[in-house]
Design an enzyme around this catalytic site. Sequence first.
Site, PDB file in Angstrom:
ATOM      1  N   ASP A  44      -6.648   4.942  -4.646  1.00  0.00           N
ATOM      2  CA  ASP A  44      -5.440   5.387  -5.351  1.00  0.00           C
ATOM      3  C   ASP A  44      -4.484   4.211  -5.506  1.00  0.00           C
ATOM      4  OD1 ASP A  44      -3.621   7.828  -6.153  1.00  0.00           O
ATOM      5  OD2 ASP A  44      -2.382   6.504  -4.907  1.00  0.00           O
ATOM      6  N   TYR A  49       2.686  -0.267  -7.691  1.00  0.00           N
ATOM      7  CA  TYR A  49       2.302  -0.853  -6.392  1.00  0.00           C
ATOM      8  C   TYR A  49       2.018  -2.357  -6.502  1.00  0.00           C
ATOM      9  CZ  TYR A  49       1.456   4.118  -5.265  1.00  0.00           C
ATOM     10  OH  TYR A  49       1.562   5.476  -5.102  1.00  0.00           O
ATOM     11  N   LYS A  78      -1.592   5.139 -12.193  1.00  0.00           N
ATOM     12  CA  LYS A  78      -0.486   5.990 -12.662  1.00  0.00           C
ATOM     13  C   LYS A  78       0.389   5.274 -13.698  1.00  0.00           C
ATOM     14  CE  LYS A  78      -0.457   7.686  -7.917  1.00  0.00           C
ATOM     15  NZ  LYS A  78      -0.562   6.573  -6.964  1.00  0.00           N
ATOM     16  N   HIS A 111       3.310   9.197 -13.122  1.00  0.00           N
ATOM     17  CA  HIS A 111       3.687   8.966 -11.720  1.00  0.00           C
ATOM     18  C   HIS A 111       4.850   9.856 -11.272  1.00  0.00           C
ATOM     19  CE1 HIS A 111       3.717   5.601  -8.454  1.00  0.00           C
ATOM     20  NE2 HIS A 111       4.028   6.758  -7.932  1.00  0.00           N
TER      21      HIS A 111
HETATM   22  N1  LIG Z   1       2.548   9.614  -6.205  1.00  0.00           N
HETATM   23  C1  LIG Z   1       3.513   9.121  -5.471  1.00  0.00           C
HETATM   24  O1  LIG Z   1       4.702   9.147  -5.825  1.00  0.00           O
HETATM   25  C2  LIG Z   1       3.183   8.520  -4.142  1.00  0.00           C
HETATM   26  C3  LIG Z   1       4.194   8.288  -3.206  1.00  0.00           C
HETATM   27  C4  LIG Z   1       3.827   7.743  -1.970  1.00  0.00           C
HETATM   28  C5  LIG Z   1       2.492   7.460  -1.717  1.00  0.00           C
HETATM   29  N2  LIG Z   1       1.526   7.660  -2.664  1.00  0.00           N
HETATM   30  C6  LIG Z   1       0.095   7.333  -2.424  1.00  0.00           C
HETATM   31  O2  LIG Z   1      -0.306   7.993  -1.218  1.00  0.00           O
HETATM   32  C7  LIG Z   1      -0.791   7.027  -0.301  1.00  0.00           C
HETATM   33  C8  LIG Z   1      -0.538   7.493   1.119  1.00  0.00           C
HETATM   34  O3  LIG Z   1       0.844   7.654   1.378  1.00  0.00           O
HETATM   35  P1  LIG Z   1       1.658   6.644   2.316  1.00  0.00           P
HETATM   36  O4  LIG Z   1       1.003   5.321   2.291  1.00  0.00           O
HETATM   37  O5  LIG Z   1       3.075   6.722   1.952  1.00  0.00           O
HETATM   38  O6  LIG Z   1       1.561   7.325   3.753  1.00  0.00           O
HETATM   39  P2  LIG Z   1       0.404   7.684   4.795  1.00  0.00           P
HETATM   40  O7  LIG Z   1      -0.932   7.438   4.239  1.00  0.00           O
HETATM   41  O8  LIG Z   1       0.759   9.033   5.323  1.00  0.00           O
HETATM   42  O9  LIG Z   1       0.702   6.664   5.960  1.00  0.00           O
HETATM   43  C9  LIG Z   1       0.371   5.295   5.867  1.00  0.00           C
HETATM   44  C10 LIG Z   1       0.906   4.613   7.113  1.00  0.00           C
HETATM   45  O10 LIG Z   1       0.224   5.130   8.255  1.00  0.00           O
HETATM   46  C11 LIG Z   1      -0.410   4.073   8.981  1.00  0.00           C
HETATM   47  N3  LIG Z   1      -1.718   4.600   9.371  1.00  0.00           N
HETATM   48  C12 LIG Z   1      -2.809   4.771   8.585  1.00  0.00           C
HETATM   49  N4  LIG Z   1      -3.816   5.320   9.285  1.00  0.00           N
HETATM   50  C13 LIG Z   1      -3.362   5.491  10.542  1.00  0.00           C
HETATM   51  C14 LIG Z   1      -3.950   6.008  11.710  1.00  0.00           C
HETATM   52  N5  LIG Z   1      -5.211   6.439  11.736  1.00  0.00           N
HETATM   53  N6  LIG Z   1      -3.195   6.048  12.852  1.00  0.00           N
HETATM   54  C15 LIG Z   1      -1.915   5.581  12.829  1.00  0.00           C
HETATM   55  N7  LIG Z   1      -1.299   5.083  11.744  1.00  0.00           N
HETATM   56  C16 LIG Z   1      -2.014   5.035  10.600  1.00  0.00           C
HETATM   57  C17 LIG Z   1      -0.510   2.915   8.023  1.00  0.00           C
HETATM   58  O11 LIG Z   1      -0.399   1.695   8.696  1.00  0.00           O
HETATM   59  P3  LIG Z   1      -1.597   0.568   8.668  1.00  0.00           P
HETATM   60  O12 LIG Z   1      -1.783   0.160   7.243  1.00  0.00           O
HETATM   61  O13 LIG Z   1      -1.055  -0.508   9.509  1.00  0.00           O
HETATM   62  O14 LIG Z   1      -2.806   1.248   9.254  1.00  0.00           O
HETATM   63  C18 LIG Z   1       0.717   3.125   7.132  1.00  0.00           C
HETATM   64  O15 LIG Z   1       1.863   2.564   7.733  1.00  0.00           O
HETATM   65  C19 LIG Z   1      -0.052   5.759  -0.702  1.00  0.00           C
HETATM   66  O16 LIG Z   1      -0.587   4.603  -0.126  1.00  0.00           O
HETATM   67  C20 LIG Z   1      -0.159   5.842  -2.198  1.00  0.00           C
HETATM   68  O17 LIG Z   1      -1.445   5.470  -2.628  1.00  0.00           O
HETATM   69  C21 LIG Z   1       1.855   8.213  -3.864  1.00  0.00           C
END
Ligand SMILES: NC(=O)c1ccc[n+]([C@@H]2O[C@H](COP(=O)([O-])OP(=O)(O)OC[C@H]3O[C@@H](n4cnc5c(N)ncnc54)[C@H](OP(=O)(O)O)[C@@H]3O)[C@@H](O)[C@H]2O)c1
Length: 336
Positions: A44, A49, A78, A111
Amino acid sequence: MKSLKLSQTNDEMPTLGLGTWQAPPDVIESTVLKALDLGYRHIDTAFNYNNEEAIGAAVQKWISDGKGTREDLFITTKLPHVGNRASDVRKFLELQLRRLQMDYVNLYLIHVPFGFFCDPKKLTPIVKSDGEYELDSKTNHVETWKVMEECQKEGLVKNLGVSNFNESQIRNIMQSATLAPQVLQIELHAYFQQRELRDFCTENNIVVTAYAPLGSPGAKDHFVNKYNYSPDVFPDLLGLPIVKEVADNHGKTPAQVLLHFLVKQQIVVIPKSTSEHRLKENMQIYDFEMTDDEMNRLKKLDKGEKGRIFNFLFWKGVEKHPEYPFKLPHTGDLKE
Ligand SMILES: NC(=O)c1ccc[n+]([C@@H]2O[C@H](COP(=O)([O-])OP(=O)(O)OC[C@H]3O[C@@H](n4cnc5c(N)ncnc54)[C@H](OP(=O)(O)O)[C@@H]3O)[C@@H](O)[C@H]2O)c1
Protein backbone atom coordinates in the site's frame (compact mmCIF):
# COMPACT_ATOMS: atom_id res chain seq x y z
CA MET A 1 -9.10 -15.86 4.93
CA LYS A 2 -5.92 -14.88 3.08
CA SER A 3 -7.58 -12.94 0.30
CA LEU A 4 -10.93 -11.35 -0.44
CA LYS A 5 -12.64 -11.24 -3.83
CA LEU A 6 -13.35 -7.78 -5.16
CA SER A 7 -16.77 -7.08 -6.64
CA GLN A 8 -17.13 -6.70 -10.40
CA THR A 9 -13.64 -7.92 -11.35
CA ASN A 10 -13.35 -10.92 -9.00
CA ASP A 11 -9.72 -9.97 -8.41
CA GLU A 12 -8.25 -11.40 -5.21
CA MET A 13 -7.03 -8.81 -2.71
CA PRO A 14 -4.63 -10.27 -0.10
CA THR A 15 -5.93 -9.59 3.43
CA LEU A 16 -2.42 -8.67 4.54
CA GLY A 17 -0.54 -5.84 2.89
CA LEU A 18 2.55 -3.83 3.70
CA GLY A 19 1.80 -0.26 4.79
CA THR A 20 4.46 2.23 3.73
CA TRP A 21 3.51 5.61 5.22
CA GLN A 22 6.47 7.15 7.05
CA ALA A 23 8.84 4.66 5.49
CA PRO A 24 11.58 6.86 4.00
CA PRO A 25 12.75 6.15 0.42
CA ASP A 26 16.22 4.96 1.47
CA VAL A 27 14.71 2.40 3.84
CA ILE A 28 11.60 1.42 1.92
CA GLU A 29 13.44 -0.13 -1.03
CA SER A 30 15.19 -2.72 1.14
CA THR A 31 12.04 -3.13 3.27
CA VAL A 32 9.91 -3.96 0.24
CA LEU A 33 12.52 -6.43 -1.00
CA LYS A 34 12.59 -8.09 2.45
CA ALA A 35 8.80 -8.14 2.59
CA LEU A 36 8.51 -9.70 -0.88
CA ASP A 37 11.10 -12.33 0.03
CA LEU A 38 9.12 -13.11 3.18
CA GLY A 39 5.94 -13.60 1.14
CA TYR A 40 4.12 -10.26 1.23
CA ARG A 41 2.30 -9.79 -2.08
CA HIS A 42 0.32 -6.63 -1.37
CA ILE A 43 1.84 -3.17 -0.94
CA ASP A 44 0.00 0.00 0.00
CA THR A 45 1.48 3.32 -1.04
CA ALA A 46 0.31 6.81 -2.04
CA PHE A 47 1.56 9.83 -3.95
CA ASN A 48 1.79 11.62 -0.60
CA TYR A 49 4.15 9.05 0.94
CA ASN A 50 6.94 10.12 -1.46
CA ASN A 51 8.15 6.57 -1.82
CA GLU A 52 6.57 5.28 -5.04
CA GLU A 53 9.91 5.43 -6.90
CA ALA A 54 11.70 3.37 -4.27
CA ILE A 55 8.85 0.85 -4.18
CA GLY A 56 8.93 0.62 -7.97
CA ALA A 57 12.69 0.02 -7.89
CA ALA A 58 12.31 -2.77 -5.33
CA VAL A 59 9.55 -4.47 -7.30
CA GLN A 60 11.57 -4.23 -10.52
CA LYS A 61 14.58 -5.78 -8.82
CA TRP A 62 12.48 -8.58 -7.36
CA ILE A 63 11.02 -9.33 -10.80
CA SER A 64 14.33 -9.10 -12.66
CA ASP A 65 15.95 -11.39 -10.08
CA GLY A 66 13.40 -13.96 -11.21
CA LYS A 67 11.67 -14.17 -7.84
CA GLY A 68 8.18 -13.51 -9.18
CA THR A 69 6.12 -11.61 -11.71
CA ARG A 70 4.07 -8.42 -11.65
CA GLU A 71 0.94 -10.59 -11.79
CA ASP A 72 1.86 -12.05 -8.39
CA LEU A 73 1.53 -8.65 -6.75
CA PHE A 74 -1.31 -6.42 -5.59
CA ILE A 75 -0.19 -2.78 -5.60
CA THR A 76 -2.38 0.01 -4.26
CA THR A 77 -1.73 3.70 -4.66
CA LYS A 78 -3.79 6.84 -4.14
CA LEU A 79 -4.80 10.03 -5.92
CA PRO A 80 -3.52 12.88 -3.71
CA HIS A 81 -5.55 15.70 -2.18
CA VAL A 82 -3.81 18.14 -4.55
CA GLY A 83 -5.00 16.13 -7.56
CA ASN A 84 -8.54 15.54 -6.38
CA ARG A 85 -10.32 16.85 -9.48
CA ALA A 86 -11.32 15.32 -12.81
CA SER A 87 -8.79 17.35 -14.80
CA ASP A 88 -5.87 16.07 -12.70
CA VAL A 89 -6.58 12.35 -12.32
CA ARG A 90 -4.80 11.22 -15.45
CA LYS A 91 -1.81 13.51 -14.88
CA PHE A 92 -1.22 12.13 -11.38
CA LEU A 93 -1.95 8.50 -12.23
CA GLU A 94 0.46 8.58 -15.18
CA LEU A 95 3.15 10.20 -13.04
CA GLN A 96 2.60 7.62 -10.30
CA LEU A 97 2.82 4.74 -12.77
CA ARG A 98 6.10 6.16 -14.10
CA ARG A 99 7.45 6.44 -10.57
CA LEU A 100 6.34 2.89 -9.79
CA GLN A 101 7.73 1.65 -13.15
CA MET A 102 4.42 -0.14 -13.71
CA ASP A 103 1.87 -0.33 -16.53
CA TYR A 104 -0.99 -0.57 -14.05
CA VAL A 105 -1.83 -0.57 -10.37
CA ASN A 106 -4.20 -3.13 -8.91
CA LEU A 107 -6.11 -0.56 -6.91
CA TYR A 108 -6.37 3.23 -7.17
CA LEU A 109 -8.05 5.11 -4.33
CA ILE A 110 -9.10 8.72 -3.93
CA HIS A 111 -6.95 9.36 -0.85
CA VAL A 112 -9.22 11.86 0.90
CA PRO A 113 -12.61 13.32 -0.06
CA PHE A 114 -11.47 16.95 0.09
CA GLY A 115 -9.20 18.76 -2.34
CA PHE A 116 -6.43 21.35 -1.99
CA PHE A 117 -5.06 23.63 -4.67
CA CYS A 118 -1.71 22.44 -5.94
CA ASP A 119 1.60 24.23 -6.26
CA PRO A 120 2.34 23.13 -9.85
CA LYS A 121 6.12 23.08 -9.37
CA LYS A 122 6.30 21.20 -6.08
CA LEU A 123 3.05 19.24 -6.43
CA THR A 124 2.26 20.10 -2.80
CA PRO A 125 -0.69 22.02 -1.32
CA ILE A 126 -0.69 25.81 -1.49
CA VAL A 127 -0.62 27.16 2.06
CA LYS A 128 -1.71 30.73 2.81
CA SER A 129 0.35 33.15 4.92
CA ASP A 130 -1.80 32.38 7.99
CA GLY A 131 -0.98 28.67 7.65
CA GLU A 132 -4.39 27.70 6.27
CA TYR A 133 -4.52 25.38 3.27
CA GLU A 134 -6.00 26.71 0.01
CA LEU A 135 -9.16 24.62 -0.25
CA ASP A 136 -10.53 23.68 -3.64
CA SER A 137 -14.17 23.81 -2.60
CA LYS A 138 -15.32 22.68 -6.04
CA THR A 139 -14.23 19.08 -5.36
CA ASN A 140 -16.64 16.88 -7.30
CA HIS A 141 -16.32 13.17 -6.55
CA VAL A 142 -18.60 12.04 -9.36
CA GLU A 143 -16.59 13.90 -12.01
CA THR A 144 -13.30 12.62 -10.59
CA TRP A 145 -14.67 9.10 -10.45
CA LYS A 146 -15.74 9.21 -14.12
CA VAL A 147 -12.13 9.81 -15.16
CA MET A 148 -10.98 7.04 -12.84
CA GLU A 149 -13.44 4.72 -14.58
CA GLU A 150 -11.98 5.71 -17.97
CA CYS A 151 -8.49 4.91 -16.67
CA GLN A 152 -9.80 1.57 -15.45
CA LYS A 153 -11.28 0.78 -18.89
CA GLU A 154 -7.89 1.58 -20.45
CA GLY A 155 -6.21 -0.89 -18.09
CA LEU A 156 -4.16 1.66 -16.12
CA VAL A 157 -5.88 0.55 -12.93
CA LYS A 158 -7.56 -2.77 -12.27
CA ASN A 159 -9.83 -1.76 -9.39
CA LEU A 160 -11.13 1.47 -7.91
CA GLY A 161 -11.91 2.69 -4.43
CA VAL A 162 -11.93 5.55 -1.99
CA SER A 163 -10.30 6.32 1.33
CA ASN A 164 -11.51 8.38 4.29
CA PHE A 165 -14.95 8.82 2.68
CA ASN A 166 -18.12 8.72 4.79
CA GLU A 167 -21.23 6.77 3.87
CA SER A 168 -23.08 9.57 2.10
CA GLN A 169 -20.01 10.41 0.02
CA ILE A 170 -19.77 6.77 -1.10
CA ARG A 171 -23.50 6.65 -1.85
CA ASN A 172 -23.13 9.76 -3.98
CA ILE A 173 -20.52 8.06 -6.17
CA MET A 174 -22.54 4.84 -6.32
CA GLN A 175 -25.58 6.69 -7.66
CA SER A 176 -23.78 7.76 -10.83
CA ALA A 177 -20.97 5.27 -11.19
CA THR A 178 -20.75 2.54 -13.78
CA LEU A 179 -18.29 0.78 -11.49
CA ALA A 180 -19.17 1.27 -7.81
CA PRO A 181 -16.26 1.65 -5.36
CA GLN A 182 -14.82 -1.81 -4.71
CA VAL A 183 -12.68 -0.91 -1.70
CA LEU A 184 -12.91 1.58 1.16
CA GLN A 185 -9.70 2.25 3.08
CA ILE A 186 -10.32 3.78 6.51
CA GLU A 187 -8.75 4.12 9.91
CA LEU A 188 -9.80 0.97 11.75
CA HIS A 189 -8.44 -0.64 14.90
CA ALA A 190 -9.60 -1.93 18.28
CA TYR A 191 -10.39 1.57 19.59
CA PHE A 192 -12.14 2.67 16.39
CA GLN A 193 -14.06 -0.22 14.88
CA GLN A 194 -16.32 1.68 12.44
CA ARG A 195 -19.19 -0.83 12.72
CA GLU A 196 -21.86 1.19 10.84
CA LEU A 197 -19.62 2.08 7.94
CA ARG A 198 -18.43 -1.54 7.76
CA ASP A 199 -22.04 -2.81 7.69
CA PHE A 200 -22.79 -0.40 4.86
CA CYS A 201 -19.75 -1.74 2.97
CA THR A 202 -20.76 -5.36 3.53
CA GLU A 203 -24.26 -4.62 2.18
CA ASN A 204 -22.71 -3.05 -0.91
CA ASN A 205 -19.90 -5.56 -1.59
CA ILE A 206 -17.19 -3.06 -0.73
CA VAL A 207 -14.04 -4.59 0.78
CA VAL A 208 -12.82 -2.65 3.81
CA THR A 209 -9.12 -2.05 4.39
CA ALA A 210 -7.98 -1.05 7.87
CA TYR A 211 -5.26 1.56 8.05
CA ALA A 212 -3.47 2.12 11.34
CA PRO A 213 -4.50 -1.42 12.39
CA LEU A 214 -2.03 -1.33 15.30
CA GLY A 215 -3.18 2.15 16.34
CA SER A 216 -0.30 3.74 14.38
CA PRO A 217 2.22 3.88 17.27
CA GLY A 218 4.71 5.74 15.04
CA ALA A 219 2.24 8.55 14.30
CA LYS A 220 2.74 9.96 17.77
CA ASP A 221 6.28 11.11 16.96
CA HIS A 222 5.31 12.23 13.48
CA PHE A 223 2.51 14.49 14.72
CA VAL A 224 4.36 16.07 17.65
CA ASN A 225 4.26 19.87 17.24
CA LYS A 226 1.82 19.63 14.32
CA TYR A 227 -1.01 22.13 14.29
CA ASN A 228 -4.10 20.96 16.23
CA TYR A 229 -2.58 17.68 17.39
CA SER A 230 -1.71 16.60 20.89
CA PRO A 231 0.37 13.47 21.31
CA ASP A 232 -1.71 12.66 24.42
CA VAL A 233 -4.55 11.45 22.23
CA PHE A 234 -2.56 8.54 20.80
CA PRO A 235 -3.60 5.14 22.05
CA ASP A 236 -1.27 2.35 23.14
CA LEU A 237 -3.21 -0.60 21.79
CA LEU A 238 -0.15 -2.86 21.88
CA GLY A 239 0.16 -2.24 25.62
CA LEU A 240 -3.49 -2.90 26.57
CA PRO A 241 -3.77 -5.61 29.28
CA ILE A 242 -6.62 -7.40 27.49
CA VAL A 243 -4.62 -7.53 24.24
CA LYS A 244 -1.60 -8.91 26.14
CA GLU A 245 -3.78 -11.46 27.92
CA VAL A 246 -5.27 -12.77 24.66
CA ALA A 247 -1.78 -12.82 23.13
CA ASP A 248 -0.49 -14.92 26.06
CA ASN A 249 -3.44 -17.31 25.72
CA HIS A 250 -2.26 -18.20 22.21
CA GLY A 251 1.52 -17.75 22.49
CA LYS A 252 1.20 -14.74 20.18
CA THR A 253 2.22 -11.07 20.34
CA PRO A 254 -0.13 -8.09 20.90
CA ALA A 255 0.37 -6.99 17.28
CA GLN A 256 -0.63 -10.44 16.00
CA VAL A 257 -3.77 -10.34 18.16
CA LEU A 258 -4.77 -6.87 16.88
CA LEU A 259 -4.27 -7.94 13.26
CA HIS A 260 -5.97 -11.33 13.67
CA PHE A 261 -8.94 -9.57 15.30
CA LEU A 262 -9.46 -7.62 12.04
CA VAL A 263 -8.72 -10.27 9.39
CA LYS A 264 -11.06 -12.67 11.22
CA GLN A 265 -13.80 -10.11 10.51
CA GLN A 266 -12.93 -10.08 6.79
CA ILE A 267 -11.06 -6.81 6.95
CA VAL A 268 -7.84 -6.25 4.99
CA VAL A 269 -4.93 -5.03 7.16
CA ILE A 270 -1.90 -3.05 6.01
CA PRO A 271 0.45 -2.75 9.01
CA LYS A 272 3.59 -0.75 8.32
CA SER A 273 6.96 -1.95 9.48
CA THR A 274 10.51 -1.47 8.33
CA SER A 275 11.90 -4.08 10.73
CA GLU A 276 12.48 -7.58 9.34
CA HIS A 277 11.53 -9.10 12.66
CA ARG A 278 8.20 -7.25 12.81
CA LEU A 279 7.48 -7.85 9.11
CA LYS A 280 7.67 -11.59 9.90
CA GLU A 281 5.65 -11.20 13.08
CA ASN A 282 2.88 -9.35 11.27
CA MET A 283 2.48 -12.21 8.77
CA GLN A 284 1.88 -14.88 11.38
CA ILE A 285 -1.74 -13.98 12.01
CA TYR A 286 -3.55 -16.83 10.31
CA ASP A 287 -2.29 -19.82 12.33
CA PHE A 288 -4.42 -19.39 15.45
CA GLU A 289 -8.08 -18.87 16.24
CA MET A 290 -9.31 -16.44 18.86
CA THR A 291 -12.38 -17.65 20.78
CA ASP A 292 -15.77 -15.92 20.52
CA ASP A 293 -15.29 -14.67 24.07
CA GLU A 294 -11.91 -13.13 23.20
CA MET A 295 -13.33 -11.55 20.05
CA ASN A 296 -16.22 -10.09 22.05
CA ARG A 297 -13.91 -8.67 24.69
CA LEU A 298 -11.85 -6.93 21.99
CA LYS A 299 -15.03 -5.66 20.31
CA LYS A 300 -15.88 -3.93 23.60
CA LEU A 301 -12.72 -1.80 23.31
CA ASP A 302 -14.41 0.29 20.62
CA LYS A 303 -14.55 3.96 21.59
CA GLY A 304 -16.54 5.02 18.54
CA GLU A 305 -15.67 8.44 17.13
CA LYS A 306 -13.52 9.19 20.20
CA GLY A 307 -11.12 6.49 19.04
CA ARG A 308 -10.26 8.31 15.81
CA ILE A 309 -6.60 9.36 15.46
CA PHE A 310 -6.56 10.66 11.87
CA ASN A 311 -9.00 13.59 11.61
CA PHE A 312 -6.66 15.57 9.29
CA LEU A 313 -7.11 18.76 11.31
CA PHE A 314 -3.33 19.13 11.18
CA TRP A 315 -4.03 20.58 7.71
CA LYS A 316 -5.16 23.96 9.02
CA GLY A 317 -8.61 24.93 7.81
CA VAL A 318 -9.43 21.54 6.25
CA GLU A 319 -12.67 21.24 8.25
CA LYS A 320 -14.05 24.20 6.26
CA HIS A 321 -13.95 22.15 3.06
CA PRO A 322 -17.48 21.15 1.97
CA GLU A 323 -16.35 17.54 1.67
CA TYR A 324 -14.59 17.30 5.06
CA PRO A 325 -15.91 13.86 6.00
CA PHE A 326 -15.79 13.51 9.78
CA LYS A 327 -17.61 14.65 12.88
CA LEU A 328 -15.78 17.60 14.31
CA PRO A 329 -14.49 16.76 17.79
CA HIS A 330 -15.66 20.05 19.36
CA THR A 331 -19.15 20.29 17.87
CA GLY A 332 -20.17 16.71 17.13
CA ASP A 333 -21.50 17.95 13.76
CA LEU A 334 -21.17 15.64 10.82
CA LYS A 335 -20.02 17.66 7.84
CA GLU A 336 -21.53 16.03 4.80
N1 LIG B 1 -5.56 6.19 3.63
C1 LIG B 1 -5.02 6.93 4.57
O1 LIG B 1 -5.36 8.11 4.77
C2 LIG B 1 -3.97 6.33 5.46
C3 LIG B 1 -3.62 6.97 6.65
C4 LIG B 1 -2.64 6.36 7.45
C5 LIG B 1 -2.07 5.16 7.04
N2 LIG B 1 -2.41 4.58 5.84
C6 LIG B 1 -1.78 3.32 5.37
O2 LIG B 1 -1.93 2.34 6.40
C7 LIG B 1 -0.65 1.86 6.78
C8 LIG B 1 -0.66 1.44 8.24
O3 LIG B 1 -0.96 2.53 9.09
P1 LIG B 1 0.15 3.21 10.02
O4 LIG B 1 1.48 3.02 9.41
O5 LIG B 1 -0.28 4.58 10.32
O6 LIG B 1 0.01 2.42 11.39
P2 LIG B 1 0.21 0.91 11.90
O7 LIG B 1 0.48 0.00 10.78
O8 LIG B 1 -0.93 0.66 12.82
O9 LIG B 1 1.49 1.06 12.80
C9 LIG B 1 2.79 1.19 12.27
C10 LIG B 1 3.74 1.42 13.43
O10 LIG B 1 3.75 0.25 14.25
C11 LIG B 1 5.07 -0.27 14.37
N3 LIG B 1 4.93 -1.72 14.28
C12 LIG B 1 4.70 -2.46 13.17
N4 LIG B 1 4.59 -3.76 13.48
C13 LIG B 1 4.77 -3.85 14.81
C14 LIG B 1 4.77 -4.94 15.70
N5 LIG B 1 4.59 -6.20 15.29
N6 LIG B 1 4.98 -4.69 17.03
C15 LIG B 1 5.19 -3.41 17.45
N7 LIG B 1 5.19 -2.33 16.65
C16 LIG B 1 4.98 -2.55 15.33
C17 LIG B 1 5.85 0.32 13.23
O11 LIG B 1 7.19 0.53 13.58
P3 LIG B 1 8.43 -0.20 12.78
O12 LIG B 1 8.37 0.26 11.36
O13 LIG B 1 9.62 0.29 13.50
O14 LIG B 1 8.20 -1.68 12.94
C18 LIG B 1 5.16 1.67 13.02
O15 LIG B 1 5.69 2.63 13.90
C19 LIG B 1 0.27 3.02 6.45
O16 LIG B 1 1.62 2.67 6.46
C20 LIG B 1 -0.28 3.44 5.11
O17 LIG B 1 0.14 2.56 4.10
C21 LIG B 1 -3.37 5.14 5.06
